[in-house]
Write a protein that holds these residues in place. Structure first.
Motif, mmCIF file in Angstrom:
data_model
loop_
_atom_site.group_PDB
_atom_site.id
_atom_site.type_symbol
_atom_site.label_atom_id
_atom_site.label_comp_id
_atom_site.label_asym_id
_atom_site.label_seq_id
_atom_site.Cartn_x
_atom_site.Cartn_y
_atom_site.Cartn_z
ATOM 1 N N THR B 200 -15.688 21.824 -9.603
ATOM 2 C CA THR B 200 -15.736 20.400 -9.939
ATOM 3 C C THR B 200 -16.403 20.215 -11.297
ATOM 4 O O THR B 200 -16.047 19.316 -12.054
ATOM 5 N N PHE B 219 -8.788 17.724 -6.055
ATOM 6 C CA PHE B 219 -10.040 16.983 -5.859
ATOM 7 C C PHE B 219 -9.806 15.472 -5.892
ATOM 8 O O PHE B 219 -10.666 14.703 -5.467
ATOM 9 N N ALA B 225 -13.893 14.378 -8.918
ATOM 10 C CA ALA B 225 -14.539 15.670 -9.161
ATOM 11 C C ALA B 225 -16.021 15.455 -9.478
ATOM 12 O O ALA B 225 -16.886 16.189 -8.995
ATOM 13 N N HIS B 229 -19.033 16.878 -7.286
ATOM 14 C CA HIS B 229 -20.055 17.677 -7.953
ATOM 15 C C HIS B 229 -21.448 17.190 -7.529
ATOM 16 O O HIS B 229 -22.323 17.986 -7.181
#
Lengths: 254, 284
Positions: B200, B219, B225, B229
Motif C-alpha cells: 500500500t 486495494f 491504499a 496503509h
C-alpha cells in the motif's frame, strides 16, 4: 527492589527513554549532516523507481465519470505580483512564454502559439504531497514538441520553470525543474485547460506544468519562462525547486 | 519429585536478534514519522480520489476567537471531542495548537512534513532491506519452518488460547519453542501486515502506479491504499502492544536477555501435556 519501586523505576525508564528518543530525533532533524544522510533514502527511491519502471510508462488515465467535483488548489491560488495581475486583467492576451537558456532556438510564444502546438487531453489523478488526490481532465501542449523546437544543447539536462507567483513567508519566487526524461514523456504537458474550461487562476492560469508520474508540487503553476540548463545549482537555493530548497526531494516519486 | 534444574539454552541466533532490534527501531520511527505525514492531511477516504465531503476518518481542529482550539475526531458517523490529544494538543510553548496527532507522537515533534518524509523513507528502506536479509536467512537456515504450525500445534489451539487468556505460559522446555498463537501472530505480521503495508505504501507512488495498477485496483484506488496503509500500521501497533505485554508477563528479564545475548533460561522438568497441569503441580 520491591515490586512497587521496580514498577516505578520501569515507568520512569520508559517515559524518560521515550522522551529522550524523541528529543534526540528532533535534535538530529536540525543537523545538516543528518538530514543529508536521511535524504539518501529518497535518492534510493529515485534510483530504484527508475530501474523498475519503463521510461515511457504511462500514468493511468481515468474516465469522465471519475473527474473530481472540484479540483483542489494548493500553494498560491491568486498571485499578487503586479505584472501577473495586469496580464490576468487583460485575459492573458499579453502573456508571453519565454523559452531560453541552453537552446539553439530561443522562443517567445503567446497563448495562441502555444495552443497551436500539438496538444493532448488526459484525465489523470493528481497526488498532493500532503496525501490527498484529485482527478481532472487536462488539455495542453506537449512539452516534448516545444523542447524539440527549441533545440537544446547536447549538455542540457534539466528544464527549469519560472513562475509568476511568490510563495511562503519568504515570499520567494516559485520555480520547479524536471529532467529530459520527463520533458519527453507523452503525458507531460503545458496545460491551458482544466475539465474543458480555460485553466482557472487558482489552478495556475494561463499555463501550468503536468508531470503525471510525480507529486503535485512538481507541477508548477503560472509558468512564465522555461530555462534549459545543465545544472540548477545557481538558481535560488540550488536544489531545483521552491519546495526542494525547503527540504523536499527533487524527485517527487512517492 | 526431583527438583527442577535451571537450564540455559542458546535460543535466538544472531540474525534473529539483529533483525529483531533493527525492526523495532524501524517500526518505532516509521510509525511516528508516519503520523507526522498523516498530520499534513488528517483525513482518510475510500476510492481513487479524495471526496473531501466524505472522509471516513477525520482528525480535525476547530478554532474560535472565544474558545481557541478544539480537536474533533470523526469516524464514519461517530464524532467526539478529543481536545488535548487528537485534533488539538499542546505545542512546544504549552499552548493548544491545531494538529491531528500530538507533538509527542510525531517525528519531528513540530509540524515538519519534509523532515517527516525523510525519516519515513530512509527507515522504510532499512526495514525492507532488513526484512529481505532476514527472510533469505530464515529460508535457508530452516528458521521459517519453526514458524509453520504443526498438526500437534493445531490440536492444542484451544488450550493455547485459554492459557494465553489466563496469562499461563509454557514452562520448561516447551517455553523455548514457539507456541501456536505465537506462530500465527508472527506469520500474520510478516506476510500479512508486513506485505500489506509495503504494497500500500508503494501504491501511493504515482510512478510505481504505472506498473502496479492491478495491485492499486485490488486495494480500491490510491486513497483506499492510503487508508489501508494507516490501518495496517494500526494492526502493527496492536501486535507490538500484545507482544510487549506477553514479554512482561512471561518474565521480562529472561526474555529481554535472550533477545540480546541469545541465552534463555528455563526450569527443566518432566514433559507434561499443557501449561495448566504444570501450574497445578507447582501449586501443590
Amino acid at each position: 527492589m520491591t515490586d512497587n519501586t521496580r514498577r516505578r523505576f520501569l515507568k520512569t525508564l520508559l517515559a524518560g527513554g521515550g522522551l529522550a528518543t524523541l528529543t534526540g530525533c528532533d535534535y538530529l532533524s536540525e543537523k545538516t549532516w543528518f538530514r543529508d544522510t536521511l535524504a539518501q533514502g529518497e535518492t534510493l527511491s529515485d534510483v530504484v523507481q527508475h530501474a523498475v519502471t519503463p521510461r515511457k510508462a504511462m500514468a493511468r488515465e481515468y474516465t469522465p465519470a471519475d473527474i473530481s467535483p472540484s479540483f483542489r488548489a494548493n500553494g498560491t491560488t491568486d498571485p499578487d505580483a503586479v505584472e501577473y495581475r495586469m496580464l490576468a486583467a487583460n485575459g492573458f492576451r499579453d502573456y508571453r512564454l519565454k523559452v531560453g537558456g541552453m537552446v539553439e532556438n530561443p522562443m517567445t510564444l503567446d497563448l495562441a502559439a502555444i495552443r497551436a502546438l500539438p496538444s493532448r487531453t488526459q484525465i489523470t489523478r493528481h497526488d498532493c504531497v500532503e496525501g490527498w488526490s484529485a482527478i481532472g481532465q487536462w488539455t495542453g501542449a506537449r512539452l516534448s514538441t516545444l523542447v524539440e523546437q527549441a533545440r537544446p544543447h547536447p549538455d542540457a539536462r534539466y528544464l527549469v520553470f519560472h513562475c509568476a507567483d511568490r510563495y511562503g513567508r519568504s515570499h520567494s519566487p516559485y520555480y520547479e525543474s524536471i529532467d529530459m526524461e520527463d520533458a519527453h514523456h507523452p503525458q507531460t504537458l503545458l496545460a491551458y485547460e482544466l475539465n474543458g474550461e480555460p485553466l482557472p487562476i487558482a489552478n495556475g492560469a494561463p499555463l501550468r506544468l503536468r508531470v503525471e508520474r510525480q507529486l503535485g508540487y512538481k507541477m508548477a503553476k503560472y509558468v512564465m519562462a522555461i530555462e534549459v540548463v545543465e545544472s540548477f545549482d545557481h538558481i535560488a537555493g540550488g536544489k531545483g525547486g521552491f519546495w526542494e530548497d525547503r527540504g523536499y526531494a527533487w524527485y517527487a516519486g512517492i | 519429585m526431583a527438583r527442577a534444574r535451571l537450564r540455559t539454552v542458546y535460543r535466538h541466533p544472531l540474525p534473529v536478534r539483529i533483525g529483531h532490534w533493527v525492526n523495532a527501531l524501524c517500526l518505532f520511527i516509521l510509525l511516528l514519522s508516519g503520523l507526522q505525514i498523516f498530520n499534513a492531511h488528517p483525513h482518510l477516504y475510500w476510492g481513487s480520489a479524495s471526496n473531501f465531503e466524505a472522509p471516513w476518518l477525520s482528525i480535525d481542529y476547530h478554532w474560535s476567537r472565544d474558545d481557541g482550539y478544539s480537536g474533533r475526531t470523526q469516524v464514519y458517523g461517530w464524532q467526539a471531542d478529543t481536545t488535548g490529544v487528537l485534533g488539538a494538543s499542546p505545542g512546544r510553548n504549552g499552548e493548544l495548537e491545531g494538529r491531528a496527532f500530538p507533538s509527542w507522537l510525531t517525528i519531528p515533534g513540530s509540524r515538519w512534513l519534509a523532515m517527516g518524509r525523510s525519516w519515513h523513507f530512509f527507515f522504510a528502506w532499512i526495514l525492507v532491506i532488513n526484512a529481505s536479509l532476514f527472510l533469505i536467512w530464515a529460508l535457508f537456515a530452516g528458521h521459517l519452518r519453526r514458524l509453520i504450525p504443526t498438526l500437534e500445534d493445531w490440536r492444542g489451539f484451544g488450550q493455547s488460547v485459554l492459557d494465553h487468556l489466563r496469562l499461563r505460559h509454557p514452562t520448561g522446555e516447551a517455553a523455548t519453542r514457539y507456541n501456536i498463537l505465537q506462530k500465527l501472530a508472527y506469520l500474520t505480521v510478516i506476510f500479512g501486515l508486513g506485505g500489506l503495508i509495503v504494497l500500500t505504501g508503494l501504491c501511493m507512488s504515482p510512478r510505481m502506479d504505472t506498473v502496479l495498477e492491478p495491485v492499486l485496483e485490488f486495494f480500491g484506488g490510491r486513497q483506499s491504499a492510503r487508508s489501508i496503509h494507516f490501518l495496517a500500521a494500526g494492526g502493527l501497533v496492536l501486535f507490538v502492544a500484545i507482544h510487549l505485554f506477553e514479554v512482561i508477563v512471561s518474565g521480562p528479564v529472561n526474555q529481554l536477555r535472550s533477545m540480546i545475548t541469545g541465552f534463555f533460561r528455563y526450569r527443566d522438568e518432566p514433559a507434561t501435556d499443557s501449561a495448566t497441569t504444570r501450574e497445578t503441580r507447582h501449586d501443590g
